[in-house]
Enzyme design. Sequence first.
Site, PDB file in Angstrom:
ATOM      1  N   LYS A 127      -7.759  -1.552  11.039  1.00 42.74           N
ATOM      2  CA  LYS A 127      -7.107  -1.942   9.779  1.00 42.74           C
ATOM      3  C   LYS A 127      -5.880  -1.064   9.562  1.00 42.74           C
ATOM      4  O   LYS A 127      -4.815  -1.536   9.152  1.00 42.74           O
ATOM      5  CB  LYS A 127      -8.106  -1.806   8.622  1.00 42.74           C
ATOM      6  CG  LYS A 127      -7.598  -2.308   7.292  1.00 42.74           C
ATOM      7  CD  LYS A 127      -6.815  -1.298   6.498  1.00 42.74           C
ATOM      8  CE  LYS A 127      -6.399  -1.864   5.153  1.00 42.74           C
ATOM      9  NZ  LYS A 127      -5.500  -0.969   4.416  1.00 42.74           N
ATOM     10  N   ASP A 183       3.890 -14.992  11.174  1.00 46.61           N
ATOM     11  CA  ASP A 183       2.635 -15.454  10.583  1.00 46.61           C
ATOM     12  C   ASP A 183       1.576 -14.361  10.746  1.00 46.61           C
ATOM     13  O   ASP A 183       0.974 -14.221  11.809  1.00 46.61           O
ATOM     14  CB  ASP A 183       2.244 -16.753  11.310  1.00 46.61           C
ATOM     15  CG  ASP A 183       0.952 -17.352  10.803  1.00 46.61           C
ATOM     16  OD1 ASP A 183       0.179 -16.643  10.136  1.00 46.61           O
ATOM     17  OD2 ASP A 183       0.706 -18.530  11.112  1.00 46.61           O
ATOM     18  N   GLU A 235       0.848  -1.214   0.000  1.00 48.83           N
ATOM     19  CA  GLU A 235       0.000   0.000   0.000  1.00 48.83           C
ATOM     20  C   GLU A 235       0.874   1.250   0.000  1.00 48.83           C
ATOM     21  O   GLU A 235       1.705   1.443   0.897  1.00 48.83           O
ATOM     22  CB  GLU A 235      -0.944  -0.026   1.206  1.00 48.83           C
ATOM     23  CG  GLU A 235      -2.009   1.051   1.121  1.00 48.83           C
ATOM     24  CD  GLU A 235      -3.040   0.954   2.246  1.00 48.83           C
ATOM     25  OE1 GLU A 235      -3.371  -0.161   2.683  1.00 48.83           O
ATOM     26  OE2 GLU A 235      -3.490   2.024   2.687  1.00 48.83           O
TER      27      GLU A 235
END
Length: 437
Positions: free
Chosen positions: A278, A294, A85
């Site tokens: 987010k 992970d 992004e």
Amino acid sequence: MSKSISGFSKLSKSKKIDWIVNTYFSNKEEAKTILKQYWNSNEKLQQLHDEFIENTITNYYLPFGVAPNFLINDDLYSIPMAIEESSVVAAASKAAKFWLDRGGFKAEVISTKKIGQVHFMYNGNYDTLKAYFKHIKPQIIAKAKPITKNMEKRGGGILNIELVNKTQSIDNYYQLHATFETLDAMGANFINSCLESFADTFKTGVDNYVGMENTTIHIVMSILSNYVPECLVRAEVSCKVEELNEDDTISPQDFANKFMQAVRIAEVEPYRAVTHNKGIMNGIDAVVLATGNDFRAVEAGVHAYASRNGSYSSLTHASVENDIFKFWIEIPLALGTVGGLTGLHPLVKLSLEMLNKPSARELMMIAAVAGLAQNFAALRSLTTTGIQQGHMKMHLMNILNQFNANDIEKMAIIEHFKTNMVTHSAVVEIIENLRSS
Ligand code: MEV
């Protein structure tokens, strides 16, 4: 051509590519070229990547960027970030610089416990099961010694195992609920191996236990939990309100108030909280990926934690007391700096070296800080200029690349948008004008 195949995994890499290309692509040569152009010319390195997973046909690149100037507990870090992004690394770097001049970030690890469970069904009396568990527990721990002894030598291992009665939710359902300390390892393999050993000892021990003859224990599954509310890290920034003075369009007091309102909204309004969090994960995932951890496990655990009080809510909080602005995050992060990809992937090794070979605890703090910084940058933009100004500036290059702009066009257009608002249509217009003139 049939779209199903058996024995695909046994084909050579080039045969796999042939099958994919022949089955799914009209321009077969172009598809093949794209797949092959991402192969690494260093054959050993390529083989390493091929062997990470099954059926590798090529590599998938993400940009690997660096956000410098992070002062964390008085040490300076440049934080590696793997993310696509456009604005994330820029935003992190800006927030890092802002807080560098105001004392930096303070971070602490609150706890590092991880959890795993053996889920099983039992059709007998609960008191008998409790007595059996008490009897077998020392054997469960003893039989897992070959797995735990090295971890114990380093100061970790099994912390506790409890029997949990879940029959109120599902008939006959019980758990062995275990807690672990896995030190610098994320610990998934360690925990899962321990749990499978626990399950085996627990099940087979019934045969020699008087009182359980007419009952059965069915192990359903043994697996770690990615919900890690006791593997928790906190990061914080603070300064005098008057020091929040970067932007001359808004007073520091008004900025602090608006910022706190924005955080408060994310605390009470799930639609906003999801986007707010987010933005936090933009920072955290980028560090998690760059350090070979992970990110799916981290994401699952973080969002479960954000809903722990029954409603999805903000992971960050802000206050002003006695004219001191404080902004903090508390977040569960089960990370590792040994094991997994950390010793294998050359860029992961490089990331960890750039971070001065952190312990897992240190990496938890660094990742939490990256999340807090990202959220600070997002909220600062959202409550002042709006998010699009900065975002579109960073996205400009993507639009230019979509239109195959050459270097001269890029230079002229970037110059133009230093003083003009970037929108998709404005960029298209200027490209067309340039090309027609
Ligand atoms: C975009 O990736 C992230 C933001 O939407 C986060 C936020 O709204 O706080 C800008």
